[in-house]
Design an enzyme around this catalytic site. Sequence first.
Site, PDB file in Angstrom:
ATOM      1  N   GLU A 134       4.940  -5.315   7.589  1.00 24.82           N
ATOM      2  CA  GLU A 134       4.405  -3.893   8.403  1.00 24.82           C
ATOM      3  C   GLU A 134       4.162  -3.929   9.442  1.00 24.82           C
ATOM      4  O   GLU A 134       4.168  -2.585   9.715  1.00 24.82           O
ATOM      5  CB  GLU A 134       2.567  -4.263   7.977  1.00 24.82           C
ATOM      6  CG  GLU A 134       1.263  -4.407   6.882  1.00 24.82           C
ATOM      7  CD  GLU A 134       1.612  -5.362   6.042  1.00 24.82           C
ATOM      8  OE1 GLU A 134       2.374  -6.262   6.283  1.00 24.82           O
ATOM      9  OE2 GLU A 134       1.014  -5.557   4.828  1.00 24.82           O
ATOM     10  N   ALA A 139       0.682  -1.036   0.386  1.00 28.42           N
ATOM     11  CA  ALA A 139      -0.037  -0.145   0.180  1.00 28.42           C
ATOM     12  C   ALA A 139       0.621   1.781  -0.027  1.00 28.42           C
ATOM     13  O   ALA A 139       2.300   0.834   0.279  1.00 28.42           O
ATOM     14  CB  ALA A 139      -1.145  -0.074   1.383  1.00 28.42           C
ATOM     15  N   GLY A 191       0.724  -5.061   1.213  1.00 27.79           N
ATOM     16  CA  GLY A 191       0.004  -5.088   0.336  1.00 27.79           C
ATOM     17  C   GLY A 191       0.034  -5.686  -0.642  1.00 27.79           C
ATOM     18  O   GLY A 191      -1.526  -6.360  -1.537  1.00 27.79           O
ATOM     19  N   GLU A 215      -0.453  -9.324  -0.296  1.00 26.80           N
ATOM     20  CA  GLU A 215      -1.814  -9.123  -0.059  1.00 26.80           C
ATOM     21  C   GLU A 215      -2.393  -9.754  -1.620  1.00 26.80           C
ATOM     22  O   GLU A 215      -3.308 -10.496  -1.614  1.00 26.80           O
ATOM     23  CB  GLU A 215      -2.747  -8.645   1.051  1.00 26.80           C
ATOM     24  CG  GLU A 215      -1.965  -8.668   2.269  1.00 26.80           C
ATOM     25  CD  GLU A 215      -1.959  -7.364   2.693  1.00 26.80           C
ATOM     26  OE1 GLU A 215      -1.499  -6.457   2.674  1.00 26.80           O
ATOM     27  OE2 GLU A 215      -3.003  -7.732   3.904  1.00 26.80           O
TER      28      GLU A 215
HETATM   29  N1  CO8 Z   1       4.900   3.063  -0.772  1.00 27.37           N
HETATM   30  C1  CO8 Z   1       4.587   4.948  -1.996  1.00 27.37           C
HETATM   31  N2  CO8 Z   1       5.470   4.309  -2.597  1.00 27.37           N
HETATM   32  C2  CO8 Z   1       6.833   3.445  -2.618  1.00 27.37           C
HETATM   33  C3  CO8 Z   1       6.692   2.442  -1.671  1.00 27.37           C
HETATM   34  C4  CO8 Z   1       4.979   2.154  -1.119  1.00 27.37           C
HETATM   35  N3  CO8 Z   1       4.457   0.936  -0.827  1.00 27.37           N
HETATM   36  N4  CO8 Z   1       7.542   0.747  -2.247  1.00 27.37           N
HETATM   37  C5  CO8 Z   1       8.418   1.820  -3.416  1.00 27.37           C
HETATM   38  N5  CO8 Z   1       8.136   3.309  -2.816  1.00 27.37           N
HETATM   39  C6  CO8 Z   1       8.671   4.409  -4.005  1.00 27.37           C
HETATM   40  C7  CO8 Z   1       9.568   4.685  -3.080  1.00 27.37           C
HETATM   41  O1  CO8 Z   1       9.535   5.344  -2.087  1.00 27.37           O
HETATM   42  C8  CO8 Z   1      10.828   5.267  -4.282  1.00 27.37           C
HETATM   43  O2  CO8 Z   1      10.462   6.237  -4.498  1.00 27.37           O
HETATM   44  P1  CO8 Z   1      10.970   7.491  -4.673  1.00 27.37           P
HETATM   45  O3  CO8 Z   1      12.037   6.913  -5.859  1.00 27.37           O
HETATM   46  O4  CO8 Z   1      10.692   8.825  -5.677  1.00 27.37           O
HETATM   47  O5  CO8 Z   1      12.414   7.792  -3.635  1.00 27.37           O
HETATM   48  C9  CO8 Z   1      10.287   4.419  -5.281  1.00 27.37           C
HETATM   49  O6  CO8 Z   1       9.527   4.001  -4.868  1.00 27.37           O
HETATM   50  C10 CO8 Z   1      11.511   3.506  -5.428  1.00 27.37           C
HETATM   51  O7  CO8 Z   1      11.731   2.778  -4.375  1.00 27.37           O
HETATM   52  P2  CO8 Z   1      13.611   2.631  -3.487  1.00 27.37           P
HETATM   53  O8  CO8 Z   1      13.948   3.785  -3.803  1.00 27.37           O
HETATM   54  O9  CO8 Z   1      12.885   2.484  -1.916  1.00 27.37           O
HETATM   55  O10 CO8 Z   1      13.682   0.954  -4.055  1.00 27.37           O
HETATM   56  P3  CO8 Z   1      14.638   0.276  -3.708  1.00 27.37           P
HETATM   57  O11 CO8 Z   1      15.162  -0.682  -4.601  1.00 27.37           O
HETATM   58  O12 CO8 Z   1      15.334   0.290  -2.729  1.00 27.37           O
HETATM   59  O13 CO8 Z   1      13.963  -0.885  -2.654  1.00 27.37           O
HETATM   60  C11 CO8 Z   1      11.879  -2.042  -1.851  1.00 27.37           C
HETATM   61  C12 CO8 Z   1      12.997  -1.312  -2.926  1.00 27.37           C
HETATM   62  C13 CO8 Z   1      12.580  -3.189  -0.928  1.00 27.37           C
HETATM   63  C14 CO8 Z   1      10.671  -2.878  -2.204  1.00 27.37           C
HETATM   64  C15 CO8 Z   1      11.344  -0.434  -1.054  1.00 27.37           C
HETATM   65  O14 CO8 Z   1      10.691   0.303  -2.026  1.00 27.37           O
HETATM   66  C16 CO8 Z   1      10.259  -0.769   0.677  1.00 27.37           C
HETATM   67  O15 CO8 Z   1      10.567  -1.160   1.806  1.00 27.37           O
HETATM   68  N6  CO8 Z   1       9.240  -0.216   0.207  1.00 27.37           N
HETATM   69  C17 CO8 Z   1       8.026  -0.469   0.676  1.00 27.37           C
HETATM   70  C18 CO8 Z   1       7.703  -1.847   1.409  1.00 27.37           C
HETATM   71  C19 CO8 Z   1       6.388  -2.224   2.396  1.00 27.37           C
HETATM   72  O16 CO8 Z   1       7.276  -1.119   2.928  1.00 27.37           O
HETATM   73  N7  CO8 Z   1       5.318  -2.524   1.529  1.00 27.37           N
HETATM   74  C20 CO8 Z   1       4.464  -2.379   3.306  1.00 27.37           C
HETATM   75  C21 CO8 Z   1       3.842  -1.306   2.966  1.00 27.37           C
HETATM   76  S1  CO8 Z   1       2.361  -0.936   4.284  1.00 27.37           S
HETATM   77  C22 CO8 Z   1       1.178  -2.191   3.464  1.00 27.37           C
HETATM   78  O17 CO8 Z   1       1.087  -2.604   2.265  1.00 27.37           O
HETATM   79  C23 CO8 Z   1      -0.024  -2.134   3.664  1.00 27.37           C
HETATM   80  C24 CO8 Z   1      -0.975  -2.989   3.427  1.00 27.37           C
HETATM   81  C25 CO8 Z   1      -2.727  -2.454   4.018  1.00 27.37           C
HETATM   82  C26 CO8 Z   1      -2.914  -1.497   4.269  1.00 27.37           C
HETATM   83  C27 CO8 Z   1      -4.090  -1.315   5.136  1.00 27.37           C
HETATM   84  C28 CO8 Z   1      -4.056   0.776   5.047  1.00 27.37           C
HETATM   85  C29 CO8 Z   1      -5.431   1.000   6.575  1.00 27.37           C
END
Ligand code: CO8
Length: 259
Positions: free
Chosen positions: A132, A64, A109, A112
């Site tokens: 999460e 998400a 997400g 999921e």
């Molecule tokens: N949300 C928003 N932006 C994201 C997300 C995300 N989940 N994942 C990546 N991005 C963005 C980064 O911010 C970055 O943007 P920018 O270039 O503007 O800085 C761009 O995508 C590229 O990402 P990275 O630079 O981080 O790329 P890396 O190769 O260094 O890393 C990863 C890749 C390991 C995948 C890393 O991006 C990461 O850890 N992302 C987040 C993963 C995460 O924690 N996901 C879980 C999110 S919470 C969730 O899904 C809960 C679901 C239920 C929600 C219910 C709501 C009530």
Amino acid sequence: METILLNKEQHVATITINRERALNALSTQVLTELDQTLDQVDADRDIYCVIITGAGSKAFVAGADIAEMKDKNAEQAAEYGAFGNAVFRKIETFRCPVIAAVNGFALGGGCELAMSCDIRLASDQAVFGQPEVGLGITPGFGGTQRLARLVGAGIAKEMIYTARNMKADRAYAIGLVNALYPSEELMAAALKMANGIAKNAPIAVANAKRAINDGLQGNMDEGIAIEVKEFGACFDTEDQTYGMTCFLEKAKEKNFANK
Ligand code: CO8
């Protein structure tokens, strides 16, 4: 649509989450457009199987959208969670099978979303995880429920409590993924499976999907009653008569009418 691509080839629809700059993270816009796309595909009765994948080679869906979620209060977060869950439940109960072609990160997400699909095929470079609790939240789009049902409570708890990412080979070993392919072969493999499914009697496939899904909610007696009903209903279809006639007449080709 800005964040979703839809491609139709014969009886297979491919839905691509197309927000590559944010690793296909699920913003409200993505979820809304995905929901609308599912309705569009549902209305097209020529579609017998769906594939969901992510744009680019890096991510299926990296979760998400954290930036969008960060400042929500409890009520807004619950509303967002309920919406995401409704979309994923629509996938899970979709009238025909949905295959996730997991081409990279499937985190939060994203994992999921993959789990709401009937079948998961993945690149050998894919990464799964429920990160999460490391963000101060629980999984919120069905992860606490579907992961335990798919891989058992012990491994689901390990994944969710540790928030550690899991490589594709372990995801395959624990049964989270049906099959792994080299990245460049994944979509061809998903299409091959989807076309194979689409060749079978669509109503029978849909009835089997309902019987499996609904049967998993109850005990064995309830499940068998559901199967009896879905099995019996097939005998009201032209496809049942046709399919059995083809077998008895040793037909080389079959072309079900979806009737
Ligand atoms: N949300 C928003 N932006 C994201 C997300 C995300 N989940 N994942 C990546 N991005 C963005 C980064 O911010 C970055 O943007 P920018 O270039 O503007 O800085 C761009 O995508 C590229 O990402 P990275 O630079 O981080 O790329 P890396 O190769 O260094 O890393 C990863 C890749 C390991 C995948 C890393 O991006 C990461 O850890 N992302 C987040 C993963 C995460 O924690 N996901 C879980 C999110 S919470 C969730 O899904 C809960 C679901 C239920 C929600 C219910 C709501 C009530």
